[in-house]
Design a protein around this motif. Structure first.
Motif, PDB file in Angstrom:
ATOM      1  N   CYS A  42       0.931  -0.681  -0.146  1.00 14.41           N
ATOM      2  CA  CYS A  42      -0.149  -0.026  -0.134  1.00 14.41           C
ATOM      3  C   CYS A  42       0.719   1.175   0.504  1.00 14.41           C
ATOM      4  N   HIS A  44       0.188   4.120   1.364  1.00 13.60           N
ATOM      5  CA  HIS A  44      -0.136   4.304   2.560  1.00 13.60           C
ATOM      6  C   HIS A  44       0.877   4.417   4.244  1.00 13.60           C
ATOM      7  N   GLN A  45       0.852   3.439   4.115  1.00 19.90           N
ATOM      8  CA  GLN A  45       1.480   2.447   4.989  1.00 19.90           C
ATOM      9  C   GLN A  45       1.702   0.974   4.392  1.00 19.90           C
ATOM     10  N   GLU A  60      -9.150  -3.098  -1.610  1.00 15.91           N
ATOM     11  CA  GLU A  60      -8.634  -2.521   0.243  1.00 15.91           C
ATOM     12  C   GLU A  60      -8.095  -2.670   0.500  1.00 15.91           C
ATOM     13  N   CYS A  61      -6.872  -2.374   1.759  1.00 16.65           N
ATOM     14  CA  CYS A  61      -5.713  -2.181   2.297  1.00 16.65           C
ATOM     15  C   CYS A  61      -6.550  -2.813   3.401  1.00 16.65           C
ATOM     16  N   LEU A  63      -5.156  -2.463   6.080  1.00 15.63           N
ATOM     17  CA  LEU A  63      -4.380  -1.471   7.577  1.00 15.63           C
ATOM     18  C   LEU A  63      -5.783  -0.854   7.830  1.00 15.63           C
ATOM     19  N   HIS A  64      -6.352   0.199   6.186  1.00 20.14           N
ATOM     20  CA  HIS A  64      -6.964   1.434   6.924  1.00 20.14           C
ATOM     21  C   HIS A  64      -7.869   1.986   5.466  1.00 20.14           C
ATOM     22  N   ALA A  65      -8.002   0.568   4.762  1.00 18.02           N
ATOM     23  CA  ALA A  65      -9.223   0.705   4.437  1.00 18.02           C
ATOM     24  C   ALA A  65      -9.076   1.290   3.001  1.00 18.02           C
ATOM     25  N   SER A  66      -8.006   1.936   2.048  1.00 21.64           N
ATOM     26  CA  SER A  66      -7.284   2.192   1.317  1.00 21.64           C
ATOM     27  C   SER A  66      -7.880   1.207   0.193  1.00 21.64           C
ATOM     28  N   PRO A  79      -6.774   6.827   3.266  1.00 16.72           N
ATOM     29  CA  PRO A  79      -6.634   7.764   3.287  1.00 16.72           C
ATOM     30  C   PRO A  79      -4.857   7.360   2.078  1.00 16.72           C
TER      31      PRO A  79
END
Length: 120
Positions: A42, A44-45, A60-61, A63-66, A79
């Motif tokens: 991802c 983002h992270q 969908e990731c 970790l944070h739903a990106s 995010p």
């Protein structure tokens, strides 16, 4: 360079396969029978998109739903702000092959900082 991944029959629809190269690549087999390859990390992270949730042509990731579009790599939900790199996929004689993009990957800041710091 074409990298053999696995047999198409060994990757069930709705599942992903993580190719352990640097950086890692995820190969997704959608419910519609299409096969896509994107960078596994991802933007983002540091999370594996192969561990995420596949719905249609989106992942969908975990970790944070990106969300990322498997066809284009575009971000469909924050995010994350940067797209993931996409890779060409070919199925020959029942085997999935990935041609890794020569474009620079969009890696999350934590990995970029770790790479910049070097070994040690």
């Amino acid at each position: 360079m074409m990298i053999p991944v696995c047999r198409l029959a060994d990757l069930p629809r709705g599942e992903a396969f993580r190719l352990d190269i640097d950086p890692p690549v995820s190969v997704f087999h959608t419910d519609d029978g299409e096969v896509f390859a994107i960078d596994d990390t991802c933007t983002h992270q540091d999370a594996s998109l192969a561990d995420g949730w596949l719905e249609g042509c989106e992942v969908e990731c975990p970790l944070h739903a990106s969300k990322f579009d498997l066809r284009t790599g575009a971000v469909d939900a924050p995010p994350a702000k940067l797209p993931v790199r996409t890779h060409e996929v070919m199925v020959e004689d029942g085997v999935i092959h990935v041609c890794v993009s020569t474009d620079a990957p969009n890696l999350p800041p934590c990995i970029t900082a770790r790479l910049a710091a070097g070994p040690g």
